[in-house]
Design a protein around this motif. Structure first.
Motif, PDB file in Angstrom:
ATOM      1  N   ASN A 288      -3.114 -60.184 -22.642  1.00 54.72           N
ATOM      2  CA  ASN A 288      -2.077 -59.812 -23.607  1.00 54.72           C
ATOM      3  C   ASN A 288      -2.497 -58.643 -24.499  1.00 54.72           C
ATOM      4  N   ARG A 401       8.780 -57.804 -37.413  1.00 54.50           N
ATOM      5  CA  ARG A 401       9.028 -56.663 -36.543  1.00 54.50           C
ATOM      6  C   ARG A 401      10.199 -55.871 -37.103  1.00 54.50           C
ATOM      7  N   ASP A 417       4.537 -55.968 -28.727  1.00 54.88           N
ATOM      8  CA  ASP A 417       4.749 -57.218 -29.445  1.00 54.88           C
ATOM      9  C   ASP A 417       6.217 -57.319 -29.854  1.00 54.88           C
ATOM     10  N   LYS A 418       7.017 -57.999 -29.043  1.00 51.38           N
ATOM     11  CA  LYS A 418       8.465 -58.035 -29.245  1.00 51.38           C
ATOM     12  C   LYS A 418       8.922 -59.161 -30.163  1.00 51.38           C
ATOM     13  N   ALA A 419       8.031 -60.036 -30.565  1.00 49.40           N
ATOM     14  CA  ALA A 419       8.434 -61.153 -31.419  1.00 49.40           C
ATOM     15  C   ALA A 419       9.000 -60.626 -32.730  1.00 49.40           C
ATOM     16  N   ARG A 422       5.955 -63.164 -36.788  1.00 51.18           N
ATOM     17  CA  ARG A 422       4.799 -63.982 -36.451  1.00 51.18           C
ATOM     18  C   ARG A 422       4.199 -64.511 -37.749  1.00 51.18           C
ATOM     19  N   ASP A 435       0.277 -68.408 -33.524  1.00 48.75           N
ATOM     20  CA  ASP A 435       1.523 -68.071 -34.201  1.00 48.75           C
ATOM     21  C   ASP A 435       2.272 -69.360 -34.538  1.00 48.75           C
ATOM     22  N   ALA A 438       7.474 -70.648 -35.121  1.00 52.04           N
ATOM     23  CA  ALA A 438       8.438 -71.635 -34.627  1.00 52.04           C
ATOM     24  C   ALA A 438       8.267 -72.995 -35.303  1.00 52.04           C
TER      25      ALA A 438
END
Length: 455
Positions: A288, A401, A417-419, A422, A435, A438
């Motif tokens: 990653n 983001r 890093d599309k999240a 975080r 992370d 959630a």
């Protein structure tokens, strides 16, 4: 003769003797006194591309930094310090102005323009110089000021320094420090000679010591490389470790010279790093993690701890109590701290605090920052290439983001890093491996609101 008259005569005699003794002391030991004893000298030491963990006093098991360790023992050490941006030029600009990148307009290292970038950079530099800086504030209050090492915004004179090394002329390769980058790597003479001059003239002085260390090229002395190049350790890691110790040695030369000139007791030494760094090989086995021009992802240029965190130190003998503090500190605090120490007036709009004010540190609950594209800026629109906003509160950290107007302009490695957000718990997870966004939506929303209110 009356009793009161006798007392006045005695007091006058004592004051006369006091002034005579002071004059004699200055004659015999000129280096022990500045023009105004209430104006301390200021020395700012800036590391270049060094992770927050990579010092002896920060607990690194291998890297040896005995001079900075000794400085830490006599300093207020704020090991939870942060910079405004994880990239050298905007980070340094925030230190100088006390403003965030969207406030002073410097968001990356270059204006996008290929071969024309030097010309396109001119209006940006001119815009930047309109902002007050602690450098100009010091010289306006009688200080001599010397620049060495990293400096992006033109010549040393353009930056408000009275003395310095950087010419800033694009026609002669003037970019990010030019001749000033020789400091440390090729000796300390320009800085030590400046200190000698200031002492001789009995002037309070400011030193900007920002050597190109431990920044690449990683070409340490062989004696240091041999010390760290052991079986099983990657070559790029060994070279970087050796560079960290080389940087420390130059800091020792500077601090020793203050002692030799008899001015250490009246000198505030500040320490900070511009942004973090990690060797490429340290995450090469993680699918990653992509690699970027010799350094690991989640370090320089990123909003992760290895990009934005740094220890910050304040040493002032007899005035600042040596201690370790977990209070949050920030690069934007340098301007208000220097202004408070020297009795100068800082702009009222500065968001930072005086780091020597324990109450102000205790009242602070959050710090913030940004990350932009590395190699392009949009003059007049700092949000255009913005990629992340972040907030640290107590042990929580949120990365948000941010989608700019045109994502095709992104030239930063961290676009993968599309999240959208975080969340990390720094006490339990200081290297941000897990992370929790959630699992803790309430914390995410609360810190998002804090970022919105700040920005």
């Amino acid at each position: 003769m009356s009793k009161q008259k006798t007392i006045r005569i005695a007091a006058t005699s004592m004051n006369t003797n006091k002034h005579l003794l002071l004059a004699l002391a200055v004659t015999l030991c000129p280096g022990s006194f500045s023009l105004a004893a209430d104006k301390p000298n200021i020395v700012l030491i800036l590391s270049d591309d060094q992770a927050w963990t990579d010092y002896g006093f920060m607990g690194h098991p291998t890297i040896q930094t005995p001079n900075l360790d000794a400085l830490a023992k006599r300093s207020l050490v704020l090991d939870r310090g942060y910079v405004a941006s994880p990239l050298c030029r905007p980070s340094l600009a925030s230190m100088v102005t006390g403003l965030y990148p969207f406030g002073h307009g410097i968001t990356g290292n270059d204006v996008d323009g290929g071969n024309d970038r030097a010309a396109l950079d001119v209006p940006l530099r001119e815009q930047f110089r309109q902002h007050p800086s602690f450098i100009r504030t010091l010289t306006a209050n009688g200080y001599l000021a010397h620049q060495s090492g990293k400096w992006w915004e033109g010549s040393f004179a353009d930056g408000g320094f009275t003395h310095g090394m950087t010419h800033g002329d694009p026609k002669r390769g003037g970019r990010h420090g030019d001749a000033g980058l020789k400091i440390g790597r090729e000796g300390m003479k320009p800085v030590t000679e400046f200190i000698d001059l200031a002492v001789q003239q009995q002037k309070p002085f400011f030193v900007w010591y920002a050597p190109f260390l431990p920044h690449t090229p990683h070409n340490p002395p062989e004696r240091l490389l041999a010390k760290y190049a052991i079986d099983g350790r990657a070559q790029d890691v060994a070279e970087y470790y050796a560079m960290c110790e080389w940087f420390d040695e130059t800091c020792g030369e500077l601090l020793d010279h203050l002692d030799a000139k008899g001015v250490a007791e009246n000198t505030i030494v500040l320490y900070i790093c511009d942004n973090g760094w990690a060797a490429a090989s340290t995450n090469a086995d993680d699918p990653n993690q992509k690699l970027w021009k010799g350094f690991a992802q989640r370090s320089k240029g990123s909003p992760y701890e290895n990009g934005i965190r740094t220890p910050i130190m304040v040493s002032w003998p007899g005035r600042v109590k040596p201690e370790r503090s977990k209070d949050l500190a920030h690069a934007i605090d340098l301007f208000p701290t220097i202004a408070a120490a020297t009795g100068a007036e800082a702009p009222a709009n500065l968001p930072g605090i005086d780091l020597m004010d324990a109450d102000a540190r205790n009242e602070r609950t959050q710090v913030f920052g940004v990350a932009h594209s590395i190699h392009n800026m949009t003059v007049g629109d700092p949000d255009d290439t913005q990629q992340y906003l972040w907030c640290v509160e107590d042990e929580w950290k949120l990365l948000v983001r941010y989608a700019g107007k045109d994502t095709t302009k992104y030239r930063n490695v961290h676009v993968w890093d599309k999240a959208p957000a975080r969340l990390f718990h720094l006490k339990n997870d200081p290297h941000e491996k897990h992370d929790l966004a959630a699992k803790r939506p309430g914390v995410v929303e609360r810190l998002k609101r804090a970022i919105e209110n700040w920005r």
